[in-house]
Design an enzyme around this catalytic site. Structure first.
Site, PDB file in Angstrom:
ATOM      1  N   ASP A 134      27.185 -19.818 -13.443  1.00 54.95           N
ATOM      2  CA  ASP A 134      27.242 -20.097 -12.002  1.00 54.95           C
ATOM      3  C   ASP A 134      25.888 -19.934 -11.324  1.00 54.95           C
ATOM      4  OD1 ASP A 134      28.411 -20.739  -9.486  1.00 54.95           O
ATOM      5  OD2 ASP A 134      28.402 -18.616  -8.990  1.00 54.95           O
ATOM      6  N   ASN A 153      24.193 -14.413 -12.659  1.00 59.10           N
ATOM      7  CA  ASN A 153      22.865 -15.005 -12.384  1.00 59.10           C
ATOM      8  C   ASN A 153      21.930 -13.990 -11.740  1.00 59.10           C
ATOM      9  OD1 ASN A 153      24.357 -15.073  -9.987  1.00 59.10           O
ATOM     10  ND2 ASN A 153      23.283 -16.870  -9.202  1.00 59.10           N
ATOM     11  N   HIS A 211      34.708 -22.507  -6.451  1.00 62.11           N
ATOM     12  CA  HIS A 211      34.369 -23.070  -5.134  1.00 62.11           C
ATOM     13  C   HIS A 211      34.554 -24.581  -5.017  1.00 62.11           C
ATOM     14  CE1 HIS A 211      30.661 -23.747  -7.328  1.00 62.11           C
ATOM     15  NE2 HIS A 211      30.107 -22.596  -7.028  1.00 62.11           N
ATOM     16  N   ASP A 245      32.576 -16.227  -3.060  1.00 62.55           N
ATOM     17  CA  ASP A 245      31.213 -16.620  -3.429  1.00 62.55           C
ATOM     18  C   ASP A 245      30.197 -15.837  -2.580  1.00 62.55           C
ATOM     19  OD1 ASP A 245      29.121 -17.800  -4.735  1.00 62.55           O
ATOM     20  OD2 ASP A 245      29.476 -19.821  -3.990  1.00 62.55           O
ATOM     21  N   ARG A 304      23.714  -9.237  -7.360  1.00 66.16           N
ATOM     22  CA  ARG A 304      22.236  -9.334  -7.390  1.00 66.16           C
ATOM     23  C   ARG A 304      21.514  -8.302  -8.239  1.00 66.16           C
ATOM     24  NH1 ARG A 304      22.736 -14.389  -6.004  1.00 66.16           N
ATOM     25  NH2 ARG A 304      22.872 -14.820  -3.770  1.00 66.16           N
ATOM     26  N   HIS A 364      30.721 -24.009 -12.356  1.00 63.49           N
ATOM     27  CA  HIS A 364      29.972 -24.460 -11.181  1.00 63.49           C
ATOM     28  C   HIS A 364      29.694 -25.937 -11.441  1.00 63.49           C
ATOM     29  CE1 HIS A 364      26.704 -24.268  -8.035  1.00 63.49           C
ATOM     30  NE2 HIS A 364      26.350 -25.343  -8.706  1.00 63.49           N
TER      31      HIS A 364
HETATM   32 ZN   LIG Z   1      28.300 -21.805  -7.786  1.00 67.00          ZN
HETATM   33 ZN   LIG Z   2      28.622 -18.339  -6.900  1.00 70.91          ZN
END
Ligand SMILES: [Zn+2]
Ligand SMILES: [Zn+2]
Length: 427
Positions: free
Chosen positions: A153, A95, A233, A306, A65, A180
């Site tokens: 992602d 991200n 994932h 994740d 983050r 993703h």
């Molecule tokens: Zn993802």
């Molecule tokens: Zn992720």
């Protein structure tokens, strides 16, 4: 730096096919060797009798983050949670705000991680500039800045043409593109898996094919380009099957499973608790069973969390307003021991391979093994301890886990990073 002796543990190093009770010696931040080291005296000894001594765990799917969303997590708090959970290396997703799409951004992450001094952090760069899906990011500069792989992602790389060029470009420096997989037109407005439960609850669903179509596309693009794709994932039976067939054809594809996708199902959404909301969503029992089968037969070679922290005021909103994702770093090992080792789905060497040497191979990093001369990253595991997960003890800034109060088996007893004991629960 002192010499450290981990005495009499069950040393498991899947990279060397090693599994025996022995001493492990660490010196000057690297692995000295397994077994007697004549003439060497330890400065510190940890008694590992009855414990497992593993290469340091790697979680290759973590959202830290920072920069931009420090109210949810920072590099310091996220890596503290990693060390508490027995994780010695994390790869962090780009991200952030702004996204990690430049050399400077990658260098910033590495610098902040060094300042925090908890565990190793390997930044992952974006595929596209500003994560907007319109043009390729400066992949070369990102790699020079320390980025070990590339992904958008949180979102898919929507353009197949950009995905193709990313794979071609990354092939030149042998880096993986992490996928993703989500066809956005099919998931728009969805809060959970599309199926019987979503229909009963009257909630908008996200169909499994939204994931499967893009997994198929990116495996085909990997075949076309000879590039390396890693499917993040994986949550669907169809996705597991596509990866299995891709591997059988010799395509460079790897697959990853997160604990929540094989432990929980969409039945959990009957609680309307946003801690069960994630992307991709919790699916059906048949999907969870397919993921277990994929872990058992090697189709899914990587376990990752994740880890997606969200501050309480965000996650406590109504289900349709709450953000996707849950914490993972501190529950990773106990959930995998409880749900993979205890029922006999995987052996310890099989499970630890998916948390050490296999993710290291996907990222192309020099970690995940106890070979002499390698960085002294070690996780000591108590395989039998029974305890209850308590989110209030988390080192993360956030508290969003559906596993609060869960009874589990197994826990990290000590975490050693570069030869330094960063966490120990040993006496
Ligand atoms: Zn993802
Ligand atoms: Zn992720």
């Amino acid at each position: 730096m002192p010499t450290l002796l981990l005495r009499n543990g069950r040393v498991i190093d899947p990279a060397q096919d090693l599994d025996r009770v022995a001493d492990l010696w660490l010196k000057d931040g690297t692995v000295l060797g397994v077994g007697p080291q004549p003439g060497v005296t330890p400065d510190r000894t940890l008694d590992c009798t009855g414990l497992i001594v593993s290469p340091g765990l790697i979680d290759m799917h973590v959202h830290l983050r920072e920069p931009g969303r420090e109210e949810d997590e920072t590099i310091a708090t996220g890596t503290a949670a990693a060390v508490a959970g027995g994780v010695t290396s994390v790869a962090c997703m780009p991200n952030t705000e702004p996204p990690l799409d430049s050399r400077d951004a990658a260098e910033f992450v590495i610098q902040q991680a060094r300042r925090a001094g908890h565990c190793n952090v390997f930044p992952i760069g974006t595929v596209t500039k500003d994560r907007e899906g319109k043009e390729l990011a400066e992949l070369g500069g990102l790699a020079e800045g320390g980025a070990v792989a590339f992904t958008d992602d949180g979102s898919p790389v929507y353009s197949a043409e950009i995905m193709r060029r990313a794979l071609e470009y990354c092939k030149m420096f042998d880096r993986a593109v992490l996928v993703h997989a989500e066809i956005l037109e099919l998931t728009q407005g969805g809060v959970m898996n599309e199926g019987f439960v979503s229909m009963q609850l009257g909630l908008r669903g996200m169909p499994a094919v939204a994931e499967d179509i893009m997994i198929a596309r990116d495996i085909m693009l990997a075949e076309l380009t000879g590039g390396k794709v890693h499917i993040l994932h994986v949550s669907t039976a169809g996705g597991v099957d596509l990866i299995r067939r891709g591997i059988a054809k010799g395509i460079r594809v790897t697959g990853e499973a997160c604990p929540h996708h094989f432990i929980l199902t969409d039945e959990s959404l009957r609680t309307f608790d946003s801690n069960y909301k994630m992307s991709p969503p919790l699916r059906t029992q048949a999907d969870a069973d397919a993921i277990l089968a994929g872990l058992k037969d090697g189709t899914l070679s990587v376990l990752a969390t994740d880890h997606a922290p969200h501050a309480p005021e965000k996650k406590e909103r109504e289900l349709d307003q709450a953000p996707n994702g849950i914490l993972g770093l501190e529950t990773f090992l106990p959930l995998c021991v409880t749900h993979l080792i205890e029922p006999g789905h995987l052996t310890w060497p099989q499970m630890l391979a998916k948390m050490t040497v296999n993710p290291a191979a996907v990222l192309g990093i020099d970690r995940g093994t106890l070979k002499p001369g390698r960085p002294a990253d070690v996780t000591v595991i108590d395989p039998k301890v029974r305890w209850t997960i308590d989110r209030n003890e988390s080192k993360s800034k956030s508290r969003n886990t559906p596993f609060h109060g869960a009874a589990v088996v197994g826990r990290a007893a000590a975490t050693i990073v570069g030869g330094e004991v960063k966490m120990t629960r040993l006496g």
